[in-house]
Scaffold this motif. Structure first.
Motif, PDB file in Angstrom:
ATOM      1  N   HIS A 215       0.808  -1.219   0.000  1.00 33.51           N
ATOM      2  CA  HIS A 215       0.000   0.000   0.000  1.00 33.51           C
ATOM      3  C   HIS A 215       0.848   1.279   0.000  1.00 33.51           C
ATOM      4  CE1 HIS A 215      -2.988  -2.959   0.948  1.00 33.51           C
ATOM      5  NE2 HIS A 215      -2.526  -3.148   2.175  1.00 33.51           N
ATOM      6  N   ASP A 216       2.115   1.164  -0.396  1.00 28.31           N
ATOM      7  CA  ASP A 216       2.964   2.359  -0.460  1.00 28.31           C
ATOM      8  C   ASP A 216       2.864   2.952  -1.860  1.00 28.31           C
ATOM      9  OD1 ASP A 216       5.419   4.025  -0.844  1.00 28.31           O
ATOM     10  OD2 ASP A 216       5.813   3.361   1.203  1.00 28.31           O
ATOM     11  N   PRO A 217       2.597   4.273  -1.973  1.00 25.28           N
ATOM     12  CA  PRO A 217       2.459   4.879  -3.309  1.00 25.28           C
ATOM     13  C   PRO A 217       3.724   4.786  -4.148  1.00 25.28           C
ATOM     14  CG  PRO A 217       2.532   6.555  -1.570  1.00 25.28           C
ATOM     15  CD  PRO A 217       2.346   5.241  -0.895  1.00 25.28           C
ATOM     16  N   GLU A 218       4.893   4.666  -3.503  1.00 23.15           N
ATOM     17  CA  GLU A 218       6.146   4.520  -4.248  1.00 23.15           C
ATOM     18  C   GLU A 218       6.390   3.083  -4.688  1.00 23.15           C
ATOM     19  OE1 GLU A 218       9.770   7.073  -3.466  1.00 23.15           O
ATOM     20  OE2 GLU A 218       8.925   6.904  -1.453  1.00 23.15           O
ATOM     21  N   GLY A 219       5.517   2.185  -4.303  1.00 23.73           N
ATOM     22  CA  GLY A 219       5.715   0.788  -4.649  1.00 23.73           C
ATOM     23  C   GLY A 219       6.619   0.083  -3.651  1.00 23.73           C
ATOM     24  N   ASN A 220       7.076  -1.088  -4.028  1.00 19.56           N
ATOM     25  CA  ASN A 220       7.884  -1.909  -3.137  1.00 19.56           C
ATOM     26  C   ASN A 220       9.270  -1.343  -2.862  1.00 19.56           C
ATOM     27  OD1 ASN A 220       7.082  -4.184  -1.738  1.00 19.56           O
ATOM     28  ND2 ASN A 220       6.864  -5.414  -3.599  1.00 19.56           N
ATOM     29  N   PHE A 221       9.736  -0.438  -3.733  1.00 22.53           N
ATOM     30  CA  PHE A 221      11.113   0.039  -3.622  1.00 22.53           C
ATOM     31  C   PHE A 221      11.141   1.561  -3.712  1.00 22.53           C
ATOM     32  CE2 PHE A 221      10.927  -4.029  -5.856  1.00 22.53           C
ATOM     33  CZ  PHE A 221      11.622  -4.840  -4.964  1.00 22.53           C
ATOM     34  N   SER A 222      11.579   2.203  -2.664  1.00 20.87           N
ATOM     35  CA  SER A 222      11.702   3.661  -2.678  1.00 20.87           C
ATOM     36  C   SER A 222      12.845   4.074  -3.593  1.00 20.87           C
ATOM     37  CB  SER A 222      11.976   4.172  -1.256  1.00 20.87           C
ATOM     38  OG  SER A 222      13.272   3.779  -0.838  1.00 20.87           O
ATOM     39  N   TRP A 223      12.851   5.348  -4.004  1.00 26.07           N
ATOM     40  CA  TRP A 223      13.929   5.830  -4.853  1.00 26.07           C
ATOM     41  C   TRP A 223      15.270   5.713  -4.134  1.00 26.07           C
ATOM     42  CZ3 TRP A 223      17.360   9.592  -3.550  1.00 26.07           C
ATOM     43  CH2 TRP A 223      17.028  10.417  -2.457  1.00 26.07           C
ATOM     44  N   TYR A 224      15.257   5.902  -2.812  1.00 26.08           N
ATOM     45  CA  TYR A 224      16.510   5.831  -2.063  1.00 26.08           C
ATOM     46  C   TYR A 224      17.046   4.405  -2.062  1.00 26.08           C
ATOM     47  CZ  TYR A 224      19.897   6.128   1.707  1.00 26.08           C
ATOM     48  OH  TYR A 224      21.051   6.055   2.442  1.00 26.08           O
ATOM     49  N   TYR A 225      16.163   3.445  -1.867  1.00 27.35           N
ATOM     50  CA  TYR A 225      16.585   2.037  -1.921  1.00 27.35           C
ATOM     51  C   TYR A 225      17.187   1.732  -3.288  1.00 27.35           C
ATOM     52  CZ  TYR A 225      16.321  -3.061  -2.022  1.00 27.35           C
ATOM     53  OH  TYR A 225      16.631  -4.398  -2.140  1.00 27.35           O
ATOM     54  N   MET A 226      16.520   2.164  -4.345  1.00 26.32           N
ATOM     55  CA  MET A 226      16.978   1.872  -5.705  1.00 26.32           C
ATOM     56  C   MET A 226      18.321   2.535  -6.014  1.00 26.32           C
ATOM     57  SD  MET A 226      14.583   0.013  -7.350  1.00 26.32           S
ATOM     58  CE  MET A 226      14.441   0.440  -9.090  1.00 26.32           C
ATOM     59  N   SER A 227      18.577   3.679  -5.387  1.00 30.33           N
ATOM     60  CA  SER A 227      19.801   4.434  -5.688  1.00 30.33           C
ATOM     61  C   SER A 227      21.048   3.809  -5.090  1.00 30.33           C
ATOM     62  CB  SER A 227      19.673   5.873  -5.169  1.00 30.33           C
ATOM     63  OG  SER A 227      19.752   5.915  -3.748  1.00 30.33           O
ATOM     64  N   ARG A 228      20.887   2.804  -4.241  1.00 25.32           N
ATOM     65  CA  ARG A 228      22.026   2.266  -3.507  1.00 25.32           C
ATOM     66  C   ARG A 228      22.598   0.981  -4.110  1.00 25.32           C
ATOM     67  NH1 ARG A 228      24.376   5.368   0.265  1.00 25.32           N
ATOM     68  NH2 ARG A 228      24.656   3.619   1.664  1.00 25.32           N
ATOM     69  N   ASN A 229      22.391   0.779  -5.395  1.00 29.46           N
ATOM     70  CA  ASN A 229      22.964  -0.372  -6.108  1.00 29.46           C
ATOM     71  C   ASN A 229      22.727  -1.668  -5.333  1.00 29.46           C
ATOM     72  OD1 ASN A 229      24.247  -1.900  -7.995  1.00 29.46           O
ATOM     73  ND2 ASN A 229      26.320  -1.328  -7.406  1.00 29.46           N
ATOM     74  N   ARG A 230      21.511  -2.130  -5.336  1.00 30.34           N
ATOM     75  CA  ARG A 230      21.118  -3.257  -4.500  1.00 30.34           C
ATOM     76  C   ARG A 230      21.224  -4.618  -5.175  1.00 30.34           C
ATOM     77  NH1 ARG A 230      20.020  -1.194   0.797  1.00 30.34           N
ATOM     78  NH2 ARG A 230      19.321   0.948   0.516  1.00 30.34           N
ATOM     79  N   LYS A 231      21.725  -4.671  -6.400  1.00 28.71           N
ATOM     80  CA  LYS A 231      21.713  -5.946  -7.123  1.00 28.71           C
ATOM     81  C   LYS A 231      23.133  -6.366  -7.497  1.00 28.71           C
ATOM     82  CE  LYS A 231      19.363  -8.268 -10.962  1.00 28.71           C
ATOM     83  NZ  LYS A 231      20.518  -8.769 -11.723  1.00 28.71           N
ATOM     84  N   ALA A 232      23.601  -7.430  -6.859  1.00 32.33           N
ATOM     85  CA  ALA A 232      24.903  -7.990  -7.191  1.00 32.33           C
ATOM     86  C   ALA A 232      24.750  -8.996  -8.323  1.00 32.33           C
ATOM     87  CB  ALA A 232      25.517  -8.670  -5.974  1.00 32.33           C
ATOM     88  N   SER A 233      25.816  -9.185  -9.091  1.00 30.89           N
ATOM     89  CA  SER A 233      25.792 -10.126 -10.205  1.00 30.89           C
ATOM     90  C   SER A 233      25.592 -11.554  -9.708  1.00 30.89           C
ATOM     91  CB  SER A 233      27.107 -10.032 -10.984  1.00 30.89           C
ATOM     92  OG  SER A 233      27.217 -11.087 -11.923  1.00 30.89           O
ATOM     93  N   TRP A 234      24.837 -12.315 -10.465  1.00 31.99           N
ATOM     94  CA  TRP A 234      24.537 -13.704 -10.108  1.00 31.99           C
ATOM     95  C   TRP A 234      25.813 -14.492  -9.825  1.00 31.99           C
ATOM     96  CZ3 TRP A 234      19.800 -16.535 -10.144  1.00 31.99           C
ATOM     97  CH2 TRP A 234      19.946 -17.925 -10.028  1.00 31.99           C
ATOM     98  N   LEU A 235      26.835 -14.333 -10.657  1.00 33.40           N
ATOM     99  CA  LEU A 235      28.042 -15.150 -10.571  1.00 33.40           C
ATOM    100  C   LEU A 235      28.984 -14.731  -9.455  1.00 33.40           C
ATOM    101  CD1 LEU A 235      28.914 -15.552 -14.369  1.00 33.40           C
ATOM    102  CD2 LEU A 235      27.710 -17.158 -12.883  1.00 33.40           C
TER     103      LEU A 235
END
Length: 377
Positions: A215-235
């Motif tokens: 129920h958050d208007p920003e969705g599951n991921f805030s802009w701040y969360y997204m800005s912090r490079n949250r995805k490491a490479s699979w390998l």
């Protein structure tokens, strides 16, 4: 060997100890859920859900281990140790060592301990251990990275090891067993472990096992969360598994993130979106994909931390992540303790780059990029 476990949390150090045949007689923490976790994972251990400052009797053991609170030294914390009462709990660890006088002790803390306020808080801890009355301890310390020992995670920590002086030996840290693929091939090491492969066998659809923002208007991921490079490479190894489930990184099967616009100078806002691209499929098109991106589940975080299959800490979702993220990876601690149990790391001479023979002089050796054996330059 017999051991005391202090600030035990989810039992990361204790799984390592047990795997080496060390009998953990006594454990302690103040988080209620940890008592239930230990009852499930270590039913043979005498667990005390109590403030360590209120405990005065301890069994006679060979080893004392503990990862005392690190929030005031963490790069993500308030960085004001003097005003945080948890800062001084290391003195309780030292008190137990002074009381029991074990042959060995192993303490763990975040790597920020060596840099905050020019390393003075680390120096204070080492001075405290050096001043333990009676037999005294030869103290070794180093910054280690869990990925260098097969843990599929980038996680730097300060490890402090004391060896009772009457044993006549000094502790030496284990040499790295893993490195970047090109360096590993040259030095006869193994390549860093893939965190994607570590969790590949787990189901992708696990509602309720990861944090969401309903129920958050920003969705599951805030802009701040997204800005912090949250995805490491699979390998590659994952980013550090944290104790806050809101800041847990993305599952590596999630789609690639893209920055649409940035206006940090006026309101500190950015606009991000997930693309339809999956960079890990370039390496192997048979790898799984998540059409709907999500954070890592607690079960995935536990495996990346190298807890055994089937491990489940007690409590609600937030408390599961807290116990998992605060833990020392069992695989890392096994490498540290193996040097003691096997005797391979107990030598009659100190190591120039690890040993605090004179605390002040040696502090400079804990540089930001120093590993046990510099395998990257």
């Amino acid at each position: 060997m017999k051991a005391i476990s202090l600030f035990s949390g989810g039992g990361g150090m204790d799984f390592a100890a047990r795997s080496l045949g060390i009998d953990v007689l006594f454990a302690n923490d103040v988080i209620p859920e940890t008592e239930l976790t230990f009852a499930s994972s270590f039913p043979e251990t005498d667990f005390h859900l109590e403030d360590i400052r209120q405990i005065s009797k301890f069994p006679s053991v060979d080893l004392v281990t503990g990862g005392y609170p690190c929030q005031s030294f963490s790069l993500g914390g308030n960085r004001n140790p003097a005003n945080d009462p948890r800062t001084f709990l290391f003195k309780e660890f030292a008190r137990v060592v002074d009381t029991v006088k074990p042959k060995y002790f192993v303490a763990e803390n975040v790597s920020g301990l060596k840099s905050i306020q020019d390393g003075n808080w680390l120096k204070l801890q080492l001075d405290t251990y050096n001043e333990i009355a009676g037999v005294g301890y030869n103290i070794a310390t180093a910054v280690v990275n869990a990925r260098d020992y097969g843990v599929p995670q980038r996680r730097k920590r300060v490890i402090i090891v004391g060896v009772r002086k009457d044993l006549g030996v000094y502790y030496h840290f284990p040499k790295p067993t893993h490195a970047k693929p090109d360096i590993a091939a040259k030095k006869g090491l193994l390549p860093y472990a893939s965190h994607g492969e570590a969790i590949r066998h787990l189901p992708l659809d696990v509602p309720g096992e990861y944090y969401e923002r309903p129920h958050d208007p920003e969705g599951n991921f805030s802009w701040y969360y997204m800005s912090r490079n949250r995805k490491a490479s699979w390998l590659e190894p994952s980013y550090t598994i944290v104790a806050n489930f809101r800041h847990t990184t993305l599952h590596p099967a999630s789609p690639t993130m893209k920055l649409l616009w940035s206006n940090l100078a006026d309101g500190w806002k950015q606009k991000w979106e997930f693309s339809s691209e999956y960079e890990h499929l370039l390496h192997d098109p048979t790898l799984p994909v998540l059409e709907k991106p999500r954070r890592l589940s607690w079960r995935e975080a536990a495996l990346i931390q190298t807890f055994p299959e089937g491990y489940e800490p007690a409590g609600k979702l937030e408390k599961k992540f807290e116990q998992i993220g605060n833990a020392v990876p069992p695989m890392l601690m096994r490498a540290i303790l193996q040097q003691i149990v096997s005797g391979e790391g107990l030598l009659q001479f100190p190591s120039e780059h690890e040993q605090y023979l004179t605390v002040g002089k040696q502090l400079s050796l804990l540089s930001e990029e120093q590993d046990i054996e510099p395998i990257e330059s």
